[in-house]
Design an enzyme around this catalytic site. Structure first.
Site, PDB file in Angstrom:
ATOM      1  N   ASP A   1       0.691 -23.866 -14.789  1.00  0.00           N
ATOM      2  CA  ASP A   1       1.121 -23.766 -16.156  1.00  0.00           C
ATOM      3  C   ASP A   1       1.614 -25.088 -16.538  1.00  0.00           C
ATOM      4  O   ASP A   1       2.624 -25.598 -15.744  1.00  0.00           O
ATOM      5  CB  ASP A   1       1.858 -22.483 -16.038  1.00  0.00           C
TER       6      ASP A   1
ATOM      7  N   ASP B   1       4.907 -19.920  -9.957  1.00  0.00           N
ATOM      8  CA  ASP B   1       5.242 -18.473  -9.743  1.00  0.00           C
ATOM      9  C   ASP B   1       4.462 -18.067  -8.590  1.00  0.00           C
ATOM     10  O   ASP B   1       3.185 -17.352  -8.597  1.00  0.00           O
ATOM     11  CB  ASP B   1       5.067 -17.330 -10.586  1.00  0.00           C
TER      12      ASP B   1
ATOM     13  N   ASP C   1      -0.637 -19.092  -7.738  1.00  0.00           N
ATOM     14  CA  ASP C   1       0.257 -19.347  -8.627  1.00  0.00           C
ATOM     15  C   ASP C   1       0.004 -17.720  -9.643  1.00  0.00           C
ATOM     16  O   ASP C   1      -1.260 -17.800 -10.360  1.00  0.00           O
ATOM     17  CB  ASP C   1       0.063 -20.401  -9.490  1.00  0.00           C
TER      18      ASP C   1
ATOM     19  N   ASP D   1      -0.179 -15.306 -12.740  1.00  0.00           N
ATOM     20  CA  ASP D   1      -0.199 -15.611 -13.963  1.00  0.00           C
ATOM     21  C   ASP D   1      -0.336 -14.063 -14.498  1.00  0.00           C
ATOM     22  O   ASP D   1      -1.443 -13.282 -14.077  1.00  0.00           O
ATOM     23  CB  ASP D   1      -1.548 -16.265 -14.244  1.00  0.00           C
TER      24      ASP D   1
ATOM     25  N   ASP E   1      -3.955 -18.149 -10.139  1.00  0.00           N
ATOM     26  CA  ASP E   1      -4.616 -19.310 -10.036  1.00  0.00           C
ATOM     27  C   ASP E   1      -4.618 -19.765  -8.369  1.00  0.00           C
ATOM     28  O   ASP E   1      -3.293 -19.729  -7.778  1.00  0.00           O
ATOM     29  CB  ASP E   1      -4.244 -20.684 -10.821  1.00  0.00           C
TER      30      ASP E   1
ATOM     31  N   SER F   1     -44.698 -13.073   3.681  1.00  0.00           N
ATOM     32  CA  SER F   1     -45.143 -13.051   2.111  1.00  0.00           C
ATOM     33  C   SER F   1     -46.686 -12.254   2.124  1.00  0.00           C
ATOM     34  O   SER F   1     -46.898 -11.467   2.626  1.00  0.00           O
ATOM     35  CB  SER F   1     -45.240 -14.183   1.263  1.00  0.00           C
TER      36      SER F   1
ATOM     37  N   ASP G   1     -38.329 -13.356   0.529  1.00  0.00           N
ATOM     38  CA  ASP G   1     -39.304 -13.679   0.702  1.00  0.00           C
ATOM     39  C   ASP G   1     -39.116 -15.273   1.364  1.00  0.00           C
ATOM     40  O   ASP G   1     -38.329 -15.955   0.664  1.00  0.00           O
ATOM     41  CB  ASP G   1     -40.189 -14.099  -0.534  1.00  0.00           C
TER      42      ASP G   1
END
Length: 784
Positions: A26, A32, A82, A84, A90, A335, A615
């Protein structure tokens, strides 16, 4: 595989001290920040510190405790976030710490930074202490570890004769196989399975009063005794909780071992007698071969849709003409070639018979119109069977729909035939052992394929050689936890496995179904999308939002198609298994290319509830990896290649893969002349590495077949047209988008494939002589 009570339980204490100079996401305010801790070998819960607000150098001083076992790879993941309040938190810093680097009784302080030059760091203390209160029973193959399980039985009753509303209750044990369960009081009993040494607790929540809950630590419960508790709720009636903790199932349903299973070993013993007699006849040997002189010969078939299926029929007929089918111990397919093998193995004696009957049946399916597979009656049948599978407990996935469509393309009616039914074709060693290949990857990275793991299917087992983990084929699709069978589901019809092995062809199926109203419109759209590639390049899987307008066909599958699920989703039989502390250095554990993921055990396949099997054509169009396991000790591989673009391209990719994985394999280095005009057969060997198999490579080419109708028999002018086979990578009638062949093109491809094998008779016989001599030389040298 070891089974023992193993001491080594320790208490790991992690103290999150502080961080310094953390960057702020930020621009207005400082960070935070909080820290999360995740150690999946000790708990399913992600622990978290408190959040320190408006601080770039927060101090937490919080301790967390984990019970771990030193025989496991205990990797702690620490992440700084952090917080938010408006958007997703984040990530600031993420680090891994291997608790195996700690000694008993050691106290260590570590500082983790973003880079050596970084001024931001996280400081953490670690302490390891031995515990003597328990020794845990572990089962391990040196790669994976199965731990003890405990089983908790829970019964909720009304207290006394009180009457009242029956509120909903939620029962939760984090990390249990069952997950959260909801019920009403008095409606039944419940069972939870979780690792016995985890510090887990049972939480009982009232749905109408979330703040009211009862928590019971499982370690506090005496084993084998019934415990009654009263839930003191504010609601009426009161609730009585009956708990009984028991030891969970001991027996593993997952085989932890890197060698062939006992059933395969017994088959090889029977098959060697058949091979020895066939080699004596075709090589005109004077005496019988000793058991240790009998080489292991294998056929490896690539994918290629209808083309691969058809050509494989022709080549197997050619091997039978030469008397060589009984010299082969393994046949692998991928296959489209798996379609041929699954058809042939419905007859327990197919290789002992003339293949004209199966070939005629093949021609009838290859040449028939495919429009009917999307008729309303068929669509209703698909929808009904998909709904029944979902009710049984199979995950819904788009490949299941492709599997039913594919079955209708190749058969007139549904086939109630299963992979385990093919054991009848092996009971006397009368046929080679078939092995089918798929690739397991990460469901969230379908377009990158930075990670993948080979998965092999045989009539005996399905499993991952990389992990040394296998289950009986009839249990594939059932639910497992920590190596134990938790919920057995009926074995799927083989068409659902064919859907996995060949889901390369389902790439644009979703969009085509949405677009189309009528079957003819669907096939036009599907072929147009597939043919937009100028060569047979591998398309990328994509997961998109559903179109806003859906065609009439899509209306039959609204739920499935609206969800746009993964290409394939199957219950993971490795789920819950953990890693041995030395797994990365095990000789049979193979890493994937240059990826770092194999060094991160918390992110590998055993942590995933579902497999994402694809496959193999999304990576390399080959079915060779099962034959390269050292425990199978294959001497000679007959490589049957059905690619229209690049006669050696896929084999060279396989060679590169083997170099990266340090797997013995001969260098694939065709001459410029061979690259320009490949012949019917090419030999590749490595004289400096006798442990590497010899490879006889048979690309799909139209070489001398143009001039010869049979080996040594020149075509007449009237037969010239029969020798003209268009194998162009752009406009061939055998392009992989072509689902219907004309009778003439079908016959040409069958004859060409048969001729190319028969015309290589001397190559084949010489390679077999070399394989026998190789075994004799190995015997003469004695055990190393």
């Amino acid at each position: 595989m070891a089974l023992a009570k193993v001491p080594g339980t320790c208490l790991l204490t992690i103290r999150i001290l502080q961080a310094h100079g953390l960057p702020s996401k930020d621009l207005v305010t400082p960070s935070d920040c909080y820290v999360t801790l995740w150690l999946p070998t000790a708990s399913s819960h992600r622990f978290q510190t408190r959040t320190i607000r408006n601080c770039r150098s927060p101090v937490w001083n919080q301790s967390f405790h984990f019970r771990i076992h030193r025989q496991l790879k205990n990797v702690v993941e620490l992440k700084v976030f952090d917080q938010d309040l408006l958007t997703k938190d984040d990530p600031v810093l993420s680090v891994l710490f291997d608790a195996g680097t700690l000694r008993d009784g050691e106290f260590r302080r570590e500082s983790f930074s973003l880079s050596p030059q970084s001024e931001e760091w996280l400081e953490v203390e670690f302490r390891l202490q031995s515990l003597t209160d328990c020794a845990e029973r572990l089962v391990s193959n040196g790669i994976l570890v199965a731990r003890e399980l405990s089983c908790l039985h829970v019964q909720l009753n009304k207290e006394g004769d009180q009457q009242g509303s029956e509120g909903r209750v939620q029962l939760v044990i984090p990390g249990s196989w069952e997950g959260p369960q909801e019920t009403s009081v008095g409606t039944g009993s419940f069972c939870f399975h979780c690792p016995a040494c985890w510090e887990q607790e049972l939480s009982i929540h009232l749905q109408d009063a979330p703040q009211e809950q009862l928590k019971v630590p499982l370690r506090a419960l005496p084993s084998g005794q019934l415990v009654r508790l009263v839930f003191p709720t504010s609601q009426e009636p009161l609730m009585e909780v009956e708990l009984k903790k028991e030891e969970g199932p001991r027996e593993l349903a997952v085989r932890l071992g890197c060698g062939p299973c006992p059933e395969e070993q017994a088959f090889l013993s029977r098959r060697r007698q058949v091979v020895a007699q066939a080699l004596k006849q075709v090589l005109q040997l004077e005496g019988d071969l000793r058991e240790d002189e009998i080489p292991v010969v294998a056929v490896m078939a690539t994918g290629g849709g209808i083309r691969a299926m058809t050509a494989l029929y022709g080549q197997l007929a050619g091997l039978r003409d030469l008397g060589l089918l009984d010299c082969i111990s393994y046949i692998t397919g991928a296959s489209g070639s798996t379609w041929a093998l699954s058809n042939l193995y419905e007859d327990p004696d197919w290789s002992q018979k003339d293949l004209e009957g199966p070939t005629e049946l093949l021609k009838s399916q290859v040449t028939k119109s495919k429009l009917g597979v999307l008729a309303p009656r068929q669509l209703r049948r698909y929808r009904q069977e998909l709904a029944e599978r979902a009710q049984l407990g199979h995950p819904s996935c788009f490949t299941n729909l492709w599997a039913l469509i594919n079955e209708a393309l190749l058969h007139d009616e549904p086939h109630d035939y299963k992979l385990s039914d093919q054991r009848e074709a092996l009971c006397r060693g009368q046929n080679p052992l078939p092995i089918y290949c798929a690739l397991n990857t990460k469901g969230r990275n379908l377009t990158t394929f930075e990670f993948g793991e080979w998965c092999e299917f045989s009539p005996y087992e399905v499993g991952f050689p990389k992990y040394g983990a296998f289950i009986p084929s009839e249990l594939f699709g059932s639910e497992f936890f920590m190596g134990r069978l938790m919920r057995r589901l009926p074995e799927s019809r083989i068409c659902f496995l064919e859907g996995i092995w060949s889901n390369l062809y389902a790439t644009n199926l979703q969009d085509s179904l949405y677009w189309a109203s009528e079957p003819s419109e669907f096939w036009d759209r599907w072929a147009q999308d597939q043919a937009s590639l100028d060569k047979e390049q591998v398309p990328l899987l994509k997961i998109e939002e559903a179109p806003t307008a859906a065609g009439r066909i899509a209306e039959f599958f609204t739920d499935l198609l609206t969800w746009r699920p993964l290409a394939q989703a199957t219950h993971n039989f490795l789920y819950g298994l953990q890693f041995h502390k030395d797994y990365f250095w095990h000789p049979h554990f193979s890493t994937w290319k240059a990826t770092k993921l194999d060094g991160l055990p918390n992110q590998l396949t055993p942590a995933e509830p579902h497999l994402c099997l694809l496959d193999v054509g999304y990576f390399i169009n080959t079915s060779c990896p099962p034959l390269l396991r050292p425990t199978r000790d294959v001497d000679l591989i007959l490589s049957l290649d059905y690619n229209l673009h690049g006669a050696f391209q896929q084999l060279q990719l396989l060679g590169q893969f083997c170099r990266e994985q340090a797997i013995p394999f001969p260098p694939i280095s065709p001459t410029p002349e061979e690259q320009l005009r490949p012949g019917e057969c090419h030999r590749f060997a490595d004289p400096d590495r006798p442990e590497a198999p010899v490879v006889l490579h048979f690309p799909l080419v139209n070489d001398s077949f143009q001039e010869y109708s049979a080996p040594g028999v020149r075509r007449t002018p009237e037969e010239k047209e029969a020798g003209t086979v268009n194998l162009s990578s752009s406009d061939s009638p055998y392009h992989y988008t072509k689902l219907t062949y004309s009778p003439e093109d079908t016959d040409k491809l069958l004859r060409l494939a048969r001729y190319n094998i028969c015309n290589s008779r001397e190559w084949l016989l010489e390679a077999l002589r070399e394989a026998v001599q190789r075994r004799r030389q190995h015997r003469a040298r004695g055990p190393e």
